[in-house]
Design a protein around this motif. Sequence first.
Motif, PDB file in Angstrom:
ATOM      1  N   UNK A   1      38.669  38.036  18.746  1.00 27.90           N
ATOM      2  CA  UNK A   1      38.154  37.860  20.088  1.00 27.90           C
ATOM      3  C   UNK A   1      39.128  38.416  21.122  1.00 27.90           C
ATOM      4  N   UNK A   2      38.563  38.956  22.183  1.00 26.39           N
ATOM      5  CA  UNK A   2      39.329  39.389  23.343  1.00 26.39           C
ATOM      6  C   UNK A   2      39.143  38.324  24.411  1.00 26.39           C
ATOM      7  N   UNK A   3      40.238  37.789  24.923  1.00 24.95           N
ATOM      8  CA  UNK A   3      40.180  36.745  25.951  1.00 24.95           C
ATOM      9  C   UNK A   3      40.464  37.392  27.305  1.00 24.95           C
ATOM     10  N   UNK A   4      39.535  37.199  28.247  1.00 24.27           N
ATOM     11  CA  UNK A   4      39.675  37.754  29.584  1.00 24.27           C
ATOM     12  C   UNK A   4      39.577  36.643  30.619  1.00 24.27           C
ATOM     13  N   UNK A   5      40.197  36.864  31.765  1.00 24.45           N
ATOM     14  CA  UNK A   5      40.105  35.924  32.883  1.00 24.45           C
ATOM     15  C   UNK A   5      39.157  36.533  33.911  1.00 24.45           C
ATOM     16  N   UNK A   6      38.106  35.799  34.266  1.00 26.61           N
ATOM     17  CA  UNK A   6      37.129  36.314  35.222  1.00 26.61           C
ATOM     18  C   UNK A   6      36.873  35.305  36.329  1.00 26.61           C
ATOM     19  N   UNK A   7      36.469  35.838  37.482  1.00 26.04           N
ATOM     20  CA  UNK A   7      36.061  35.002  38.603  1.00 26.04           C
ATOM     21  C   UNK A   7      35.107  35.820  39.462  1.00 26.04           C
ATOM     22  N   UNK A   8      34.483  35.143  40.396  1.00 28.67           N
ATOM     23  CA  UNK A   8      33.626  35.809  41.359  1.00 28.67           C
ATOM     24  C   UNK A   8      34.479  36.179  42.555  1.00 28.67           C
ATOM     25  N   UNK A   9      34.373  37.413  42.996  1.00 26.52           N
ATOM     26  CA  UNK A   9      35.137  37.870  44.159  1.00 26.52           C
ATOM     27  C   UNK A   9      34.517  37.249  45.404  1.00 26.52           C
ATOM     28  N   UNK A  10      35.264  36.383  46.061  1.00 27.31           N
ATOM     29  CA  UNK A  10      34.785  35.740  47.276  1.00 27.31           C
ATOM     30  C   UNK A  10      35.993  35.286  48.087  1.00 27.31           C
ATOM     31  N   UNK A  11      36.404  36.084  49.068  1.00 27.88           N
ATOM     32  CA  UNK A  11      37.596  35.735  49.848  1.00 27.88           C
ATOM     33  C   UNK A  11      37.385  34.516  50.743  1.00 27.88           C
ATOM     34  N   UNK A  12      36.149  34.033  50.893  1.00 27.12           N
ATOM     35  CA  UNK A  12      35.883  32.882  51.749  1.00 27.12           C
ATOM     36  C   UNK A  12      36.160  31.549  51.062  1.00 27.12           C
ATOM     37  N   UNK A  13      36.345  31.556  49.751  1.00 32.91           N
ATOM     38  CA  UNK A  13      36.618  30.312  49.033  1.00 32.91           C
ATOM     39  C   UNK A  13      38.112  30.005  49.064  1.00 32.91           C
ATOM     40  N   UNK A  14      38.433  28.742  49.310  1.00 34.16           N
ATOM     41  CA  UNK A  14      39.847  28.335  49.295  1.00 34.16           C
ATOM     42  C   UNK A  14      40.380  28.387  47.872  1.00 34.16           C
ATOM     43  N   UNK A  15      39.591  27.859  46.951  1.00 32.29           N
ATOM     44  CA  UNK A  15      39.981  27.882  45.544  1.00 32.29           C
ATOM     45  C   UNK A  15      39.020  28.791  44.821  1.00 32.29           C
ATOM     46  N   UNK A  16      39.538  29.845  44.278  1.00 29.76           N
ATOM     47  CA  UNK A  16      38.714  30.796  43.557  1.00 29.76           C
ATOM     48  C   UNK A  16      39.377  31.049  42.209  1.00 29.76           C
ATOM     49  N   UNK A  17      39.373  30.021  41.386  1.00 29.86           N
ATOM     50  CA  UNK A  17      40.079  30.076  40.111  1.00 29.86           C
ATOM     51  C   UNK A  17      39.379  30.969  39.101  1.00 29.86           C
ATOM     52  N   UNK A  18      40.170  31.477  38.176  1.00 32.57           N
ATOM     53  CA  UNK A  18      39.651  32.252  37.055  1.00 32.57           C
ATOM     54  C   UNK A  18      39.188  31.293  35.970  1.00 32.57           C
ATOM     55  N   UNK A  19      38.223  31.751  35.172  1.00 31.43           N
ATOM     56  CA  UNK A  19      37.899  31.075  33.921  1.00 31.43           C
ATOM     57  C   UNK A  19      38.187  32.066  32.796  1.00 31.43           C
ATOM     58  N   UNK A  20      38.411  31.555  31.620  1.00 24.86           N
ATOM     59  CA  UNK A  20      38.644  32.433  30.476  1.00 24.86           C
ATOM     60  C   UNK A  20      37.347  32.585  29.702  1.00 24.86           C
ATOM     61  N   UNK A  21      37.059  33.819  29.320  1.00 27.69           N
ATOM     62  CA  UNK A  21      35.896  34.088  28.475  1.00 27.69           C
ATOM     63  C   UNK A  21      36.373  34.817  27.226  1.00 27.69           C
ATOM     64  N   UNK A  22      35.574  34.739  26.185  1.00 29.26           N
ATOM     65  CA  UNK A  22      35.898  35.433  24.946  1.00 29.26           C
ATOM     66  C   UNK A  22      34.809  36.451  24.646  1.00 29.26           C
TER      67      UNK A  22
END
Length: 107
Positions: free
Chosen positions: A1-22
């Motif tokens: 598996x390849x593990x990647x960190x993804x998030x939605x690009x949104x500069x208006x959010x205070x917290x815009x954390x990544x999630x890990x996907x496989x």
Amino acid sequence: ELVLKVRIQNPNLRENDFIEIELDRQELTYKELVRVSCRELGVNPEHVQKIRKLPNTVLRKDKDVARLQDFQELELVLTVSDKNLLFRVPALSERSGYNKKASELTY
């Protein structure tokens, strides 16, 4: 598996954390990246305008996805839609610090 960190690009959010996907290394395609990312983030794949490998590279094809390495950070850039108010970009007049009189000045 390849593990990647993804998030939605949104500069208006205070917290815009990544999630890990496989992703299965046997299925490293752009289409599969979009499908898995959207499923995990709860986004309609039709709203994805582009995928950006941070800090500044757009992924466009399967070969780009095949070069990704574990824990690289990606952002889904969504199309702006009035129906999707969560990701709506505020109009200029709605932004703090907007001065209507200053915007009407001519030189």
